[in-house]
Scaffold this motif. Structure first.
Motif, PDB file in Angstrom:
ATOM      1  N   LEU A   1       0.806  -1.234   0.000  1.00  0.00           N
ATOM      2  CA  LEU A   1       0.000   0.000   0.000  1.00  0.00           C
ATOM      3  C   LEU A   1       0.829   1.270   0.000  1.00  0.00           C
ATOM      4  CD1 LEU A   1      -3.124   0.042   2.312  1.00  0.00           C
ATOM      5  CD2 LEU A   1      -2.948   0.566  -0.122  1.00  0.00           C
ATOM      6  N   ALA A   2       1.712   1.386   0.990  1.00  0.00           N
ATOM      7  CA  ALA A   2       2.436   2.642   1.169  1.00  0.00           C
ATOM      8  C   ALA A   2       3.254   2.986  -0.078  1.00  0.00           C
ATOM      9  CB  ALA A   2       3.346   2.530   2.385  1.00  0.00           C
ATOM     10  N   LYS A   3       3.740   1.967  -0.763  1.00  0.00           N
ATOM     11  CA  LYS A   3       4.583   2.216  -1.948  1.00  0.00           C
ATOM     12  C   LYS A   3       3.742   2.448  -3.199  1.00  0.00           C
ATOM     13  CE  LYS A   3       7.538  -0.769  -3.250  1.00  0.00           C
ATOM     14  NZ  LYS A   3       7.736  -2.167  -2.869  1.00  0.00           N
ATOM     15  N   ASP A   4       2.629   1.728  -3.315  1.00  0.00           N
ATOM     16  CA  ASP A   4       1.906   1.685  -4.587  1.00  0.00           C
ATOM     17  C   ASP A   4       0.785   2.714  -4.728  1.00  0.00           C
ATOM     18  OD1 ASP A   4       3.522  -0.455  -5.062  1.00  0.00           O
ATOM     19  OD2 ASP A   4       2.020  -1.974  -4.540  1.00  0.00           O
ATOM     20  N   PHE A   5       0.235   3.190  -3.620  1.00  0.00           N
ATOM     21  CA  PHE A   5      -0.931   4.069  -3.729  1.00  0.00           C
ATOM     22  C   PHE A   5      -0.781   5.291  -2.829  1.00  0.00           C
ATOM     23  CE2 PHE A   5      -2.477  -0.117  -4.984  1.00  0.00           C
ATOM     24  CZ  PHE A   5      -3.173   0.184  -6.152  1.00  0.00           C
ATOM     25  N   ASP A   6      -0.985   6.473  -3.433  1.00  0.00           N
ATOM     26  CA  ASP A   6      -0.836   7.730  -2.697  1.00  0.00           C
ATOM     27  C   ASP A   6      -2.218   8.222  -2.238  1.00  0.00           C
ATOM     28  OD1 ASP A   6      -0.446  10.301  -1.846  1.00  0.00           O
ATOM     29  OD2 ASP A   6       0.094  11.101  -3.823  1.00  0.00           O
ATOM     30  N   PRO A   7      -2.448   8.297  -0.911  1.00  0.00           N
ATOM     31  CA  PRO A   7      -3.773   8.736  -0.428  1.00  0.00           C
ATOM     32  C   PRO A   7      -4.117  10.174  -0.823  1.00  0.00           C
ATOM     33  CG  PRO A   7      -2.461   7.760   1.354  1.00  0.00           C
ATOM     34  CD  PRO A   7      -1.531   7.940   0.189  1.00  0.00           C
ATOM     35  N   GLY A   8      -3.102  10.965  -1.192  1.00  0.00           N
ATOM     36  CA  GLY A   8      -3.357  12.373  -1.553  1.00  0.00           C
ATOM     37  C   GLY A   8      -3.555  12.600  -3.037  1.00  0.00           C
ATOM     38  N   PHE A   9      -3.509  11.532  -3.827  1.00  0.00           N
ATOM     39  CA  PHE A   9      -3.650  11.648  -5.294  1.00  0.00           C
ATOM     40  C   PHE A   9      -4.995  12.266  -5.668  1.00  0.00           C
ATOM     41  CE2 PHE A   9      -4.975   9.570  -9.328  1.00  0.00           C
ATOM     42  CZ  PHE A   9      -3.918   9.951 -10.151  1.00  0.00           C
ATOM     43  N   LYS A  10      -4.969  13.189  -6.662  1.00  0.00           N
ATOM     44  CA  LYS A  10      -6.255  13.692  -7.154  1.00  0.00           C
ATOM     45  C   LYS A  10      -6.244  13.837  -8.667  1.00  0.00           C
ATOM     46  CE  LYS A  10      -4.968  18.060  -5.041  1.00  0.00           C
ATOM     47  NZ  LYS A  10      -5.293  19.414  -4.725  1.00  0.00           N
TER      48      LYS A  10
ATOM     49  N   LEU B   1     -10.225   2.656   7.005  1.00  0.00           N
ATOM     50  CA  LEU B   1      -9.926   2.813   8.428  1.00  0.00           C
ATOM     51  C   LEU B   1     -10.860   3.881   8.985  1.00  0.00           C
ATOM     52  CD1 LEU B   1      -6.054   2.527   8.377  1.00  0.00           C
ATOM     53  CD2 LEU B   1      -7.659   1.022   9.535  1.00  0.00           C
ATOM     54  N   ASP B   2     -10.910   4.005  10.316  1.00  0.00           N
ATOM     55  CA  ASP B   2     -11.798   4.999  10.918  1.00  0.00           C
ATOM     56  C   ASP B   2     -11.502   6.387  10.360  1.00  0.00           C
ATOM     57  OD1 ASP B   2     -13.367   3.429  12.836  1.00  0.00           O
ATOM     58  OD2 ASP B   2     -11.405   2.965  13.692  1.00  0.00           O
ATOM     59  N   ALA B   3     -12.570   7.151  10.160  1.00  0.00           N
ATOM     60  CA  ALA B   3     -12.501   8.504   9.596  1.00  0.00           C
ATOM     61  C   ALA B   3     -12.092   8.489   8.121  1.00  0.00           C
ATOM     62  CB  ALA B   3     -11.559   9.408  10.397  1.00  0.00           C
ATOM     63  N   GLY B   4     -12.210   7.343   7.498  1.00  0.00           N
ATOM     64  CA  GLY B   4     -11.857   7.227   6.081  1.00  0.00           C
ATOM     65  C   GLY B   4     -12.883   7.864   5.152  1.00  0.00           C
ATOM     66  N   GLY B   5     -14.079   8.130   5.670  1.00  0.00           N
ATOM     67  CA  GLY B   5     -15.088   8.831   4.870  1.00  0.00           C
ATOM     68  C   GLY B   5     -16.122   7.926   4.223  1.00  0.00           C
ATOM     69  N   LYS B   6     -16.384   6.765   4.825  1.00  0.00           N
ATOM     70  CA  LYS B   6     -17.375   5.853   4.230  1.00  0.00           C
ATOM     71  C   LYS B   6     -18.772   6.488   4.223  1.00  0.00           C
ATOM     72  CE  LYS B   6     -16.033   2.579   7.127  1.00  0.00           C
ATOM     73  NZ  LYS B   6     -16.948   2.537   8.141  1.00  0.00           N
ATOM     74  N   ASP B   7     -19.159   7.032   5.383  1.00  0.00           N
ATOM     75  CA  ASP B   7     -20.526   7.571   5.489  1.00  0.00           C
ATOM     76  C   ASP B   7     -20.771   8.695   4.488  1.00  0.00           C
ATOM     77  OD1 ASP B   7     -20.911   5.807   7.504  1.00  0.00           O
ATOM     78  OD2 ASP B   7     -20.718   7.259   9.133  1.00  0.00           O
ATOM     79  N   GLY B   8     -19.842   9.631   4.418  1.00  0.00           N
ATOM     80  CA  GLY B   8     -19.992  10.763   3.496  1.00  0.00           C
ATOM     81  C   GLY B   8     -20.009  10.297   2.048  1.00  0.00           C
ATOM     82  N   THR B   9     -19.208   9.296   1.751  1.00  0.00           N
ATOM     83  CA  THR B   9     -19.166   8.777   0.379  1.00  0.00           C
ATOM     84  C   THR B   9     -20.534   8.193   0.014  1.00  0.00           C
ATOM     85  OG1 THR B   9     -16.831   8.282   0.631  1.00  0.00           O
ATOM     86  CG2 THR B   9     -17.979   7.152  -1.155  1.00  0.00           C
ATOM     87  N   ILE B  10     -21.093   7.413   0.926  1.00  0.00           N
ATOM     88  CA  ILE B  10     -22.407   6.811   0.654  1.00  0.00           C
ATOM     89  C   ILE B  10     -23.449   7.909   0.436  1.00  0.00           C
ATOM     90  CG2 ILE B  10     -24.279   5.411   1.651  1.00  0.00           C
ATOM     91  CD1 ILE B  10     -22.058   3.820   3.126  1.00  0.00           C
TER      92      ILE B  10
ATOM     93  N   ALA C   1      -8.128   8.826  -0.411  1.00  0.00           N
ATOM     94  CA  ALA C   1      -9.216   9.349   0.428  1.00  0.00           C
ATOM     95  C   ALA C   1      -8.847  10.594   1.227  1.00  0.00           C
ATOM     96  CB  ALA C   1      -9.710   8.253   1.367  1.00  0.00           C
ATOM     97  N   ASP C   2      -7.646  11.144   1.022  1.00  0.00           N
ATOM     98  CA  ASP C   2      -7.291  12.346   1.791  1.00  0.00           C
ATOM     99  C   ASP C   2      -8.105  13.563   1.358  1.00  0.00           C
ATOM    100  OD1 ASP C   2      -5.580  10.947   3.329  1.00  0.00           O
ATOM    101  OD2 ASP C   2      -3.746  12.009   2.726  1.00  0.00           O
ATOM    102  N   HIS C   3      -8.530  13.591   0.107  1.00  0.00           N
ATOM    103  CA  HIS C   3      -9.427  14.664  -0.364  1.00  0.00           C
ATOM    104  C   HIS C   3     -10.808  14.042  -0.507  1.00  0.00           C
ATOM    105  CE1 HIS C   3      -5.983  17.191  -1.124  1.00  0.00           C
ATOM    106  NE2 HIS C   3      -5.412  16.159  -1.716  1.00  0.00           N
ATOM    107  N   LYS C   4     -11.707  14.453   0.380  1.00  0.00           N
ATOM    108  CA  LYS C   4     -13.032  13.807   0.390  1.00  0.00           C
ATOM    109  C   LYS C   4     -13.729  13.937  -0.959  1.00  0.00           C
ATOM    110  CE  LYS C   4     -14.145  14.130   5.279  1.00  0.00           C
ATOM    111  NZ  LYS C   4     -14.939  14.811   6.306  1.00  0.00           N
ATOM    112  N   TRP C   5     -13.659  15.149  -1.551  1.00  0.00           N
ATOM    113  CA  TRP C   5     -14.377  15.371  -2.816  1.00  0.00           C
ATOM    114  C   TRP C   5     -13.876  14.420  -3.895  1.00  0.00           C
ATOM    115  CZ3 TRP C   5     -11.462  16.881  -7.024  1.00  0.00           C
ATOM    116  CH2 TRP C   5     -10.215  17.445  -6.766  1.00  0.00           C
ATOM    117  N   PHE C   6     -12.557  14.154  -3.883  1.00  0.00           N
ATOM    118  CA  PHE C   6     -12.003  13.282  -4.920  1.00  0.00           C
ATOM    119  C   PHE C   6     -12.447  11.825  -4.681  1.00  0.00           C
ATOM    120  CE2 PHE C   6      -8.665  10.833  -7.110  1.00  0.00           C
ATOM    121  CZ  PHE C   6      -8.828  11.371  -8.376  1.00  0.00           C
ATOM    122  N   ALA C   7     -12.455  11.423  -3.415  1.00  0.00           N
ATOM    123  CA  ALA C   7     -12.875  10.055  -3.091  1.00  0.00           C
ATOM    124  C   ALA C   7     -14.321   9.822  -3.534  1.00  0.00           C
ATOM    125  CB  ALA C   7     -12.735   9.815  -1.594  1.00  0.00           C
TER     126      ALA C   7
END
Ligand code: ATP
Ligand code: MG
Length: 317
Positions: free
Chosen positions: A27-36, A77-86, A252-258
């Motif tokens: 994960l840490a190497k392959d995917f950037d949580p801040g990507f938009k 993970l917690d605070a990952g934004g599942k509820d808002g995404t739904i 998922a660091d940018h909610k709008w992008f997620a």
């Protein structure tokens, strides 16, 4: 109907998020949580609107065709934004065709069955979209990070051998394959949050009184297992991203992008199913004509015989 350009735009958009089946994920190497994706928030909002509109249209077709169902699994993970995404993805769809199920610590009744039982109860019917807020993947995530949870699952000794996790991955892949072969499509989304963004979101929950209810001390305790979770997620993504049900890692660091990503993934699946309104057969068409005739004959004095047809003609002419 989505035009070809939109279909391609969506397909290109989600491609970098897909976990190639058979690949080994770190994960840490392959995917950037801040990507938009080089996108500005304004463009993103426009794309989300397109997605929500397409979703509404294709959901109606899915229900009408009544052959396929769609299951979206959301893990984070917690605070990952599942509820808002739904909330965002489902704005604008017909609530009758969508079922959201959340999965928490299993109940005594659930623990009395095999571990997939409770998830099977919540699968979508044909024509429906189901969303799992957490899913059967908890069985290889939280349970893997806290193997003491296995004790509560009352497994016989022969089911607790060294191959336990390998068996679970295999069982999950087989189950999903079975579902796919029967017309149920899976959209598996992992909202990939950075540790720093989780810290900020927790602090926000503490600082804003209206967010206090969302904060739980248990979340802070789980945060201490961050590295174990990263490893469990990496293993899970490597073992269960299959050609029939691939995983998508959504930054998922940018909610709008997620939210745009989640919406695009769901729309992509629906476009791929391409459900159609059923064509009526000759007999039904005849019955429709007869009913139309009768209803027109009932028109009161001065009223249009068929107000809908009159309006429609005017609109066209
Ligand atoms: P939110 O905090 O946004 O309301 P949530 O999904 O985090 O939503 P919680 O009640 O905070 O809900 O947490 C549910 C907990 O249940 C999580 O810690 C999750 O890991 C745990 N859980 C889910 N499935 C299982 C399982 N099969 N075995 C043990 N624990 C589980
Ligand atoms: Mg929680």
């Amino acid at each position: 109907m989505a035009d070809r350009q939109t279909v391609k735009r969506i397909a290109d958009f989600i491609e970098p998020l897909r976990v190639k089946p058979g690949s080994r994920v770190h994960l840490a190497k392959d995917f950037d949580p801040g990507f938009k994706g080089g996108m500005k928030k304004r463009e993103g909002v426009e794309l989300l609107h397109t997605g929500v509109k397409l979703l509404a249209e294709y959901q109606a077709r899915l229900a009408a065709q009544d052959t396929h169902g769609v299951l979206m699994c959301l893990q984070a993970l917690d605070a990952g934004g599942k509820d808002g995404t739904i909330r965002h993805v489902m704005s604008g769809v017909n609530p009758q065709g969508v079922h959201v199920s959340g999965f928490k610590v299993p109940s005594a009744e659930e623990l009395d069955h095999d571990y997939l039982w409770r998830y099977a109860q919540r699968l979508p019917a044909r024509g429906d979209i189901a969303i799992f807020n957490r899913s059967h993947y908890e069985e290889v995530l939280v349970v893997r990070v806290h193997p003491e949870l296995l004790d509560r699952q009352k497994l016989p000794p022969e089911a607790r051998g060294p191959d336990l996790w390998h068996h679970r991955y295999r069982a999950i892949n087989d189950w999903e394959r079975h579902l796919t072969e029967n017309g149920f499509r899976l959209v598996k989304v992992f909202l990939n949050l950075s540790k720093e963004e989780q810290r900020r979101r927790f602090l926000k929950r503490i600082d804003l009184p209206e967010k206090n209810w969302k904060f739980s001390a248990a979340d802070i305790r789980e945060r201490e297992y961050w590295d174990d979770y990263q490893k469990a997620f990496s293993d899970m993504l490597s073992a269960t991203s299959t050609p029939w049900a691939p995983w998508y890692v959504v930054p998922a660091d940018h909610k709008w992008f997620a939210r745009i990503c989640a919406s695009a993934l769901l729309v992509h699946t629906l476009l791929d199913i391409d459900p159609q309104y059923p064509e009526v057969d000759k007999k039904t068409r005849k019955a429709l004509r007869a009913a139309k005739h009768d209803l027109e004959a009932e028109a009161p004095e001065g009223a249009a015989r068929d107000p809908y047809a009159a309006k429609h003609r005017k609109g066209r002419g």
